[in-house]
Design a protein around this motif. Structure first.
Motif, PDB file in Angstrom:
ATOM      1  N   CYS A  55      11.362  -9.172  14.011  1.00 39.19           N
ATOM      2  CA  CYS A  55      12.426  -9.857  13.262  1.00 39.19           C
ATOM      3  C   CYS A  55      12.798 -11.091  14.068  1.00 39.19           C
ATOM      4  CB  CYS A  55      13.633  -8.947  13.057  1.00 39.19           C
ATOM      5  SG  CYS A  55      13.330  -7.639  11.859  1.00 39.19           S
ATOM      6  N   ALA A  56      12.690 -12.239  13.457  1.00 39.28           N
ATOM      7  CA  ALA A  56      12.759 -13.518  14.154  1.00 39.28           C
ATOM      8  C   ALA A  56      14.047 -13.764  14.932  1.00 39.28           C
ATOM      9  CB  ALA A  56      12.530 -14.655  13.168  1.00 39.28           C
ATOM     10  N   SER A  57      15.196 -13.327  14.407  1.00 37.85           N
ATOM     11  CA  SER A  57      16.448 -13.634  15.092  1.00 37.85           C
ATOM     12  C   SER A  57      17.519 -12.597  14.786  1.00 37.85           C
ATOM     13  CB  SER A  57      16.937 -15.033  14.697  1.00 37.85           C
ATOM     14  OG  SER A  57      17.176 -15.092  13.309  1.00 37.85           O
ATOM     15  N   ASN A  58      18.658 -12.805  15.432  1.00 33.27           N
ATOM     16  CA  ASN A  58      19.827 -11.949  15.225  1.00 33.27           C
ATOM     17  C   ASN A  58      20.849 -12.721  14.397  1.00 33.27           C
ATOM     18  OD1 ASN A  58      18.640 -10.121  16.976  1.00 33.27           O
ATOM     19  ND2 ASN A  58      19.706 -10.962  18.749  1.00 33.27           N
ATOM     20  N   GLY A  59      21.758 -11.990  13.791  1.00 32.51           N
ATOM     21  CA  GLY A  59      22.825 -12.619  13.043  1.00 32.51           C
ATOM     22  C   GLY A  59      24.011 -11.688  12.959  1.00 32.51           C
ATOM     23  N   GLN A  60      25.033 -12.152  12.267  1.00 31.41           N
ATOM     24  CA  GLN A  60      26.198 -11.299  12.037  1.00 31.41           C
ATOM     25  C   GLN A  60      26.838 -11.642  10.709  1.00 31.41           C
ATOM     26  OE1 GLN A  60      28.525 -12.965  15.551  1.00 31.41           O
ATOM     27  NE2 GLN A  60      30.142 -12.244  14.209  1.00 31.41           N
ATOM     28  N   VAL A  61      27.562 -10.681  10.173  1.00 33.11           N
ATOM     29  CA  VAL A  61      28.258 -10.834   8.895  1.00 33.11           C
ATOM     30  C   VAL A  61      29.502 -11.696   9.110  1.00 33.11           C
ATOM     31  CG1 VAL A  61      29.464  -9.616   7.035  1.00 33.11           C
ATOM     32  CG2 VAL A  61      27.402  -8.613   8.063  1.00 33.11           C
ATOM     33  N   VAL A  62      29.666 -12.725   8.274  1.00 33.29           N
ATOM     34  CA  VAL A  62      30.804 -13.645   8.388  1.00 33.29           C
ATOM     35  C   VAL A  62      31.332 -14.007   7.001  1.00 33.29           C
ATOM     36  CG1 VAL A  62      30.033 -14.679  10.575  1.00 33.29           C
ATOM     37  CG2 VAL A  62      29.294 -15.672   8.410  1.00 33.29           C
ATOM     38  N   ASN A  63      32.493 -14.657   6.972  1.00 39.00           N
ATOM     39  CA  ASN A  63      33.074 -15.267   5.770  1.00 39.00           C
ATOM     40  C   ASN A  63      33.457 -14.281   4.667  1.00 39.00           C
ATOM     41  OD1 ASN A  63      32.740 -17.810   6.924  1.00 39.00           O
ATOM     42  ND2 ASN A  63      30.707 -18.029   6.042  1.00 39.00           N
ATOM     43  N   LEU A  64      33.797 -13.062   4.994  1.00 40.54           N
ATOM     44  CA  LEU A  64      34.139 -12.114   3.937  1.00 40.54           C
ATOM     45  C   LEU A  64      35.513 -12.384   3.344  1.00 40.54           C
ATOM     46  CD1 LEU A  64      32.756  -8.724   5.260  1.00 40.54           C
ATOM     47  CD2 LEU A  64      31.713 -10.336   3.681  1.00 40.54           C
ATOM     48  N   SER A  65      36.526 -12.582   4.162  1.00 39.17           N
ATOM     49  CA  SER A  65      37.887 -12.710   3.629  1.00 39.17           C
ATOM     50  C   SER A  65      38.147 -13.987   2.821  1.00 39.17           C
ATOM     51  CB  SER A  65      38.918 -12.559   4.751  1.00 39.17           C
ATOM     52  OG  SER A  65      38.687 -13.501   5.760  1.00 39.17           O
ATOM     53  N   PRO A  66      37.565 -15.154   3.135  1.00 42.19           N
ATOM     54  CA  PRO A  66      37.850 -16.332   2.303  1.00 42.19           C
ATOM     55  C   PRO A  66      37.466 -16.160   0.837  1.00 42.19           C
ATOM     56  CG  PRO A  66      36.859 -17.027   4.363  1.00 42.19           C
ATOM     57  CD  PRO A  66      36.774 -15.519   4.312  1.00 42.19           C
ATOM     58  N   THR A  67      36.506 -15.320   0.548  1.00 42.58           N
ATOM     59  CA  THR A  67      36.089 -15.126  -0.837  1.00 42.58           C
ATOM     60  C   THR A  67      36.631 -13.838  -1.434  1.00 42.58           C
ATOM     61  OG1 THR A  67      34.045 -14.113  -0.074  1.00 42.58           O
ATOM     62  CG2 THR A  67      33.976 -16.475  -0.537  1.00 42.58           C
ATOM     63  N   GLY A  68      37.411 -13.105  -0.681  1.00 40.62           N
ATOM     64  CA  GLY A  68      38.045 -11.899  -1.199  1.00 40.62           C
ATOM     65  C   GLY A  68      37.257 -10.619  -1.030  1.00 40.62           C
ATOM     66  N   GLU A  69      36.060 -10.686  -0.481  1.00 39.97           N
ATOM     67  CA  GLU A  69      35.281  -9.476  -0.273  1.00 39.97           C
ATOM     68  C   GLU A  69      35.812  -8.704   0.931  1.00 39.97           C
ATOM     69  OE1 GLU A  69      33.814 -12.368  -0.938  1.00 39.97           O
ATOM     70  OE2 GLU A  69      32.736 -11.963  -2.781  1.00 39.97           O
ATOM     71  N   ARG A  70      35.791  -7.379   0.826  1.00 40.28           N
ATOM     72  CA  ARG A  70      36.205  -6.531   1.944  1.00 40.28           C
ATOM     73  C   ARG A  70      35.012  -6.087   2.775  1.00 40.28           C
ATOM     74  NH1 ARG A  70      38.745  -2.098  -1.379  1.00 40.28           N
ATOM     75  NH2 ARG A  70      37.090  -2.892  -2.680  1.00 40.28           N
ATOM     76  N   TYR A  71      33.817  -6.168   2.200  1.00 43.37           N
ATOM     77  CA  TYR A  71      32.599  -5.790   2.895  1.00 43.37           C
ATOM     78  C   TYR A  71      31.423  -6.536   2.272  1.00 43.37           C
ATOM     79  CZ  TYR A  71      31.667  -2.875  -1.174  1.00 43.37           C
ATOM     80  OH  TYR A  71      31.444  -2.439  -2.453  1.00 43.37           O
ATOM     81  N   LEU A  72      30.317  -6.551   2.986  1.00 40.82           N
ATOM     82  CA  LEU A  72      29.082  -7.143   2.470  1.00 40.82           C
ATOM     83  C   LEU A  72      28.156  -5.998   2.077  1.00 40.82           C
ATOM     84  CD1 LEU A  72      27.244  -9.588   1.953  1.00 40.82           C
ATOM     85  CD2 LEU A  72      26.525  -9.431   4.348  1.00 40.82           C
ATOM     86  N   ALA A  73      27.703  -6.012   0.841  1.00 42.21           N
ATOM     87  CA  ALA A  73      26.817  -4.948   0.363  1.00 42.21           C
ATOM     88  C   ALA A  73      25.411  -5.146   0.915  1.00 42.21           C
ATOM     89  CB  ALA A  73      26.779  -4.942  -1.161  1.00 42.21           C
ATOM     90  N   LEU A  74      24.870  -4.091   1.485  1.00 44.79           N
ATOM     91  CA  LEU A  74      23.464  -4.043   1.869  1.00 44.79           C
ATOM     92  C   LEU A  74      22.745  -3.429   0.681  1.00 44.79           C
ATOM     93  CD1 LEU A  74      21.383  -4.408   4.220  1.00 44.79           C
ATOM     94  CD2 LEU A  74      21.794  -1.994   4.748  1.00 44.79           C
ATOM     95  N   ARG A  75      21.833  -4.171   0.082  1.00 42.50           N
ATOM     96  CA  ARG A  75      21.195  -3.742  -1.167  1.00 42.50           C
ATOM     97  C   ARG A  75      19.735  -3.366  -0.955  1.00 42.50           C
ATOM     98  NH1 ARG A  75      24.649  -3.862  -5.111  1.00 42.50           N
ATOM     99  NH2 ARG A  75      26.433  -5.259  -4.983  1.00 42.50           N
ATOM    100  N   ALA A  76      19.218  -2.556  -1.877  1.00 43.70           N
ATOM    101  CA  ALA A  76      17.853  -2.041  -1.802  1.00 43.70           C
ATOM    102  C   ALA A  76      16.811  -3.103  -2.174  1.00 43.70           C
ATOM    103  CB  ALA A  76      17.692  -0.825  -2.707  1.00 43.70           C
ATOM    104  N   ALA A  77      17.223  -4.174  -2.811  1.00 43.35           N
ATOM    105  CA  ALA A  77      16.322  -5.258  -3.225  1.00 43.35           C
ATOM    106  C   ALA A  77      17.143  -6.548  -3.276  1.00 43.35           C
ATOM    107  CB  ALA A  77      15.716  -4.948  -4.602  1.00 43.35           C
ATOM    108  N   PRO A  78      16.501  -7.699  -3.256  1.00 45.12           N
ATOM    109  CA  PRO A  78      17.240  -8.966  -3.243  1.00 45.12           C
ATOM    110  C   PRO A  78      17.758  -9.396  -4.614  1.00 45.12           C
ATOM    111  CG  PRO A  78      14.891  -9.394  -3.120  1.00 45.12           C
ATOM    112  CD  PRO A  78      15.061  -7.898  -3.083  1.00 45.12           C
TER     113      PRO A  78
END
Length: 150
Positions: A55-78
């Motif tokens: 896996c080429a790089s690392n990352g992190q989940v950001v920007n959830l609250s400005p759009t009103g989301e409480r979490y980021l969904a990890l989905r089975a397909a794109p």
């Protein structure tokens, strides 16, 4: 034409489906009314070849609250319609492994919350690309909510 009466009967029989059409058509529409789902598209690792990490790089989940989301969904397909396999909190660490063709989705591997320093088997290089098969969770997240880590 040698048999005009036969041709006329065939023509009439083809046009006279009035009594049968209602039952067959409603059954056809009911079976096709099932909602379609995109299924599962496994995350691929090793796309950079044997000279790079799986896996080429690392990352992190950001920007959830400005759009009103409480979490980021990890989905089975794109796809937004794909099944949700996990919920990721703000700041969750990710391994960024691949992208969808339209670049809107990233295929990621997620270390467990109780072992955030786990390499999940994606730090080492791979001779050939393959589907990720564990030990950590993997799936697809919207790219807009991911920031590559340095």
């Amino acid at each position: 034409m040698k048999h005009p009466a036969l041709a006329l009967l065939l023509l009439l029989s083809a046009c006279s489906r009035e009594g049968m059409a209602g039952d067959n058509d409603s059954a056809l529409y009911q079976t096709n009314a099932v909602a379609l789902t995109p299924g599962v598209k496994p995350v691929r690792i090793g796309e950079g070849g044997p000279a790079f990490r799986a896996c080429a790089s690392n990352g992190q989940v950001v920007n959830l609250s400005p759009t009103g989301e409480r979490y980021l969904a990890l989905r089975a397909a794109p796809f937004a319609e794909a099944n949700e396999v996990a919920q990721l909190d703000e700041g969750a660490r990710l391994f960024l492994c691949t992208r969808s063709l339209d670049q809107r989705w990233q295929g990621v591997v997620v270390p467990p919350a109780d072992a955030p320093d786990s390499d999940c088997g994606v730090i080492a290089s791979r001779a050939t690309p393959r589907e990720y098969d564990g030990p950590c969770r993997s799936g697809w997240v919207l790219s807009a909510f991911v920031r590559p880590a340095g």
